[in-house]
Design a protein around this motif. Sequence first.
Motif, PDB file in Angstrom:
ATOM      1  N   ASN A   1      38.946  47.869  33.811  1.00 47.38           N
ATOM      2  CA  ASN A   1      39.688  46.619  33.849  1.00 47.38           C
ATOM      3  C   ASN A   1      40.504  46.432  35.127  1.00 47.38           C
ATOM      4  OD1 ASN A   1      40.176  44.129  32.712  1.00 47.38           O
ATOM      5  ND2 ASN A   1      41.966  44.825  31.570  1.00 47.38           N
ATOM      6  N   ALA A   2      39.881  46.686  36.259  1.00 44.43           N
ATOM      7  CA  ALA A   2      40.552  46.507  37.547  1.00 44.43           C
ATOM      8  C   ALA A   2      40.528  45.026  37.937  1.00 44.43           C
ATOM      9  CB  ALA A   2      39.850  47.332  38.617  1.00 44.43           C
ATOM     10  N   PRO A   3      41.696  44.418  38.140  1.00 48.25           N
ATOM     11  CA  PRO A   3      41.710  42.992  38.466  1.00 48.25           C
ATOM     12  C   PRO A   3      41.222  42.685  39.882  1.00 48.25           C
ATOM     13  CG  PRO A   3      43.939  43.854  38.449  1.00 48.25           C
ATOM     14  CD  PRO A   3      43.040  44.968  38.010  1.00 48.25           C
TER      15      PRO A   3
ATOM     16  N   VAL B   1      31.860  56.498  41.220  1.00 47.39           N
ATOM     17  CA  VAL B   1      32.961  55.673  40.730  1.00 47.39           C
ATOM     18  C   VAL B   1      32.353  54.460  40.038  1.00 47.39           C
ATOM     19  CG1 VAL B   1      34.962  54.263  41.351  1.00 47.39           C
ATOM     20  CG2 VAL B   1      34.496  56.379  42.605  1.00 47.39           C
ATOM     21  N   LEU B   2      32.785  54.215  38.809  1.00 43.27           N
ATOM     22  CA  LEU B   2      32.368  53.037  38.065  1.00 43.27           C
ATOM     23  C   LEU B   2      33.611  52.203  37.800  1.00 43.27           C
ATOM     24  CD1 LEU B   2      30.486  51.264  36.377  1.00 43.27           C
ATOM     25  CD2 LEU B   2      30.762  52.897  34.493  1.00 43.27           C
ATOM     26  N   ILE B   3      33.568  50.943  38.215  1.00 44.68           N
ATOM     27  CA  ILE B   3      34.696  50.034  38.050  1.00 44.68           C
ATOM     28  C   ILE B   3      34.277  48.918  37.106  1.00 44.68           C
ATOM     29  CG2 ILE B   3      36.249  48.423  39.227  1.00 44.68           C
ATOM     30  CD1 ILE B   3      35.527  50.042  41.836  1.00 44.68           C
ATOM     31  N   THR B   4      35.109  48.623  36.109  1.00 47.84           N
ATOM     32  CA  THR B   4      34.879  47.432  35.295  1.00 47.84           C
ATOM     33  C   THR B   4      35.947  46.412  35.655  1.00 47.84           C
ATOM     34  OG1 THR B   4      36.254  48.050  33.392  1.00 47.84           O
ATOM     35  CG2 THR B   4      33.966  48.838  33.403  1.00 47.84           C
ATOM     36  N   SER B   5      35.543  45.145  35.713  1.00 48.89           N
ATOM     37  CA  SER B   5      36.476  44.096  36.110  1.00 48.89           C
ATOM     38  C   SER B   5      36.025  42.756  35.553  1.00 48.89           C
ATOM     39  CB  SER B   5      36.533  44.011  37.641  1.00 48.89           C
ATOM     40  OG  SER B   5      37.399  42.974  38.055  1.00 48.89           O
ATOM     41  N   ARG B   6      36.969  41.899  35.286  1.00 49.10           N
ATOM     42  CA  ARG B   6      36.638  40.519  34.923  1.00 49.10           C
ATOM     43  C   ARG B   6      36.376  39.686  36.177  1.00 49.10           C
ATOM     44  NH1 ARG B   6      40.745  38.843  30.000  1.00 49.10           N
ATOM     45  NH2 ARG B   6      40.162  40.568  28.644  1.00 49.10           N
TER      46      ARG B   6
ATOM     47  N   GLY C   1      32.372  40.870  34.430  1.00 47.78           N
ATOM     48  CA  GLY C   1      32.014  39.877  33.425  1.00 47.78           C
ATOM     49  C   GLY C   1      33.264  39.452  32.686  1.00 47.78           C
ATOM     50  N   MET C   2      33.135  38.387  31.911  1.00 52.24           N
ATOM     51  CA  MET C   2      34.315  37.896  31.200  1.00 52.24           C
ATOM     52  C   MET C   2      34.748  38.883  30.103  1.00 52.24           C
ATOM     53  SD  MET C   2      32.653  34.591  29.425  1.00 52.24           S
ATOM     54  CE  MET C   2      32.384  34.722  27.686  1.00 52.24           C
TER      55      MET C   2
ATOM     56  N   VAL D   1      27.838  41.671  33.749  1.00 52.43           N
ATOM     57  CA  VAL D   1      27.594  41.917  32.328  1.00 52.43           C
ATOM     58  C   VAL D   1      27.879  40.588  31.645  1.00 52.43           C
ATOM     59  CG1 VAL D   1      28.225  43.264  30.292  1.00 52.43           C
ATOM     60  CG2 VAL D   1      28.327  44.320  32.570  1.00 52.43           C
ATOM     61  N   ASP D   2      26.840  39.945  31.190  1.00 58.56           N
ATOM     62  CA  ASP D   2      26.956  38.603  30.638  1.00 58.56           C
ATOM     63  C   ASP D   2      26.974  38.656  29.112  1.00 58.56           C
ATOM     64  OD1 ASP D   2      27.157  35.880  30.649  1.00 58.56           O
ATOM     65  OD2 ASP D   2      25.197  35.499  31.557  1.00 58.56           O
TER      66      ASP D   2
END
Length: 194
Positions: free
Chosen positions: A139-141, A157-162, A62-63, A176-177
């Motif tokens: 914050n993985a690009p 494994v949990l990855i967050t990314s934009r 999400g952004m 995730v909005d």
Amino acid sequence: FLLGIGFRKGRMLCFFPKHLYQPEIYVSRRGTAQEKGPEQMLADYLSGEVSETKRVVIKAHGMGGVGKTQLALHYMATQAEKYQRRFWFNASTLDVDFHELGVQLGIIEGKEAVSVIKERIKNWFSCDRNTGWLVVFDNAPDYETIKDYLPSQGGHVLITSRNPHWSELSDQQFDVDVMTLNEAVATLIKYSRR
């Protein structure tokens, strides 16, 4: 640097960044009866037992500023009993984070080549006695940034990314909005009464 907390409590090892802000109030995003929110989707995707031989990878995208990191922090904190070990890595400092973890685990001494550090940490994750973990890559690009750091088996494994445009390796991914107007108003009313 990463090691705000690097400790053993019984059998649980927690490797967590000291600089991450954990708010006193967590704004839940559970969703509605008609539509699941990101918190419920994450819980559903990672609801199974942690396998010793399988790796489950979930990506939340999400952004910036919509709460991906806070969602991951909340999950890590509320599901502590589910995991024997929990690890948090910032995708922009993986070499440093892996070195610090290697030192804490006693498998890295002094300066080592990055390739040696990665291999030792990945071997540690793959060892039968080191299963039952949750690893967060925040914050993985893109996939290329984290692919050489991913454990191969034994946990979640949990990855967050934009970036919503990469699906390599993810077993599941979700968006995730921003909050809807109704969610935002309800949240403002709820927390302004405190």
